[in-house]
Scaffold this motif. Structure first.
Motif: not given
Length: 285
Positions: A89, A99, A114, A119, A133, A135, A137, A144, A153
Motif C-alpha cells: 500500500s 493505493r 486499485t 485503499s 482490503y 477502502a 469510498r 472490498y 472491486e
C-alpha cells in the motif's frame, strides 16, 4: 494511516512462542519499523520510513527491497501465497492517497491494482486470485476484494461504522476483519462473498487486525484498552495487548502486554509452523 515520528522512539523486533511465552528480541532500531511478515525461508519483511526491508533471522542482515517509485509505503503489506510477490500500500505522489500495488518479492516495478484511493491491503486469498482490503469510498470505510491482477472491486460490507483489516483464513472459506458496528471495535468473520457476517469477540476492549495462524487453528489480534482510544482509531504509543483465541471462537487469552499499537502487528506475522509470532514494540526516547 498514522505513522510514528522518526527519532521519537526505539523499535524492537521480537518474536514470541505462543505456548511457552518465550520472547526473543531479534533486532533494535533507532527508527520506527513496522508490521513484520514472516516468510517460509526465515525472514521478516517490514516497513521503515516508507520503504520495505527484509531481516534474515539466521544472519541478522537487513536487506533493502527496491520497490521502484513506491517509496511511501505504509504498514499494510502482504505476501502472495507462493511468496513470489508482495502486495503493498503506497501513498501515491499525485494525491498522497494509499493505493495497492504488487511487485516481485525481491523487488521490482510495482503494478497498480486499485486505481481508486485510499485503499489499504490486508489479505491475499490462498488460491492467489484475490486481494482483500479496507477502502474509503464516498466517505465510508468498508471491506472490498479485487482480482490480484486488477479489475473490478467488490464491496463486501455496508454496515455503518469502520470495517478494516480483512484477512483470508488459510482454507479460503472466510475473511476475518474488525468492525465498530457494535460501538466497540471487535473481531468479525464472514464468508468470502460477504455473507454470514458473524461477531467473534465480545470484549470490553477495542480489538484490531485478526491474523489467522497457517494451520487455521488460532487467531491473534491487538487489543486497545476501552476508553484509551476511540473505537475507530489505532494510534501508536499506547499500552496494548496481543490476544490469542481459537479460530472456532471462544475465550481469548493475553499473550503479550507491550507499548505499541500502530505498527506492532498490522499484518499477518505468524511463523510458518504456527508456533510463534513476530511483532514490534516501542520505547520512547
Amino acid at each position: 494511516m498514522e505513522e510514528l515520528k522518526w527519532g521519537s522512539v526505539k523499535s524492537f523486533l521480537e518474536t514470541i512462542h505462543i505456548e511457552t511465552g518465550e520472547r526473543t528480541t531479534l533486532a533494535t532500531f533507532d527508527q520506527v519499523v513496522e508490521a513484520p511478515n514472516w516468510t517460509k525461508d526465515g525472514k521478516l519483511i517490514y516497513n521503515r520510513g516508507g520503504k520495505l526491508y527484509s531481516f534474515d533471522m539466521q544472519t541478522d542482515e537487513n536487506t533493502f527491497i527496491d520497490s521502484g517509485f513506491a517509496t511511501s509505503c505504509n504498514n499494510d503489506h502482504v505476501l502472495s501465497p507462493d511468496e513470489m510477490y508482495l502486495g503493498i500500500s503506497h501513498q501515491t505522489n499525485e494525491d498522497r492517497q494509499s493505493r495497492i500495488y504488487t511487485l516481485a518479492r525481491e523487488g521490482g516495478h510495482p503494478t497498480l491494482i486499485t486505481p481508486m484511493g485510499p485503499s489499504y491491503l490486508h489479505g491475499w486469498s490462498p488460491d492467489g486470485k484475490e486481494l482483500a482490503y479496507c477502502a474509503e469510498r464516498n466517505g465510508k470505510y468498508n471491506i472490498y476484494t479485487i482480482p490480484a491482477i486488477g479489475g473490478v472491486e467488490k464491496q463486501l460490507t455496508y454496515t455503518p461504522g469502520l470495517d478494516d483489516g480483512p484477512e483470508y483464513s488459510p482454507d479460503g472459506r472466510y475473511i476475518w476483519f474488525n468492525s465498530t458496528r457494535t460501538g466497540l471495535m471487535q473481531v468479525w468473520r464472514m464468508n468470502v462473498d460477504g455473507s454470514s457476517q458473524t461477531q467473534m469477540t465480545f470484549e470490553e476492549s477495542h480489538n484490531w487486525f485478526p491474523h489467522i495462524s497457517p494451520d487455521g487453528q488460532h487467531v491473534v489480534y491487538i487489543a486497545y484498552q476501552k476508553g484509551d482510544v476511540a473505537p475507530d482509531d489505532h494510534p501508536p504509543n499506547k499500552n496494548v495487548e496481543l490476544r490469542l483465541m481459537p479460530s472456532s471462537g471462544g475465550k481469548s487469552r493475553m499473550i503479550v502486554e507491550l507499548f505499541g499499537g500502530q505498527g506492532t502487528i498490522n499484518v499477518n506475522s505468524w511463523s510458518p509452523d504456527s508456533k510463534q509470532l513476530a511483532f514490534v514494540r516501542y520505547e520512547l526516547s
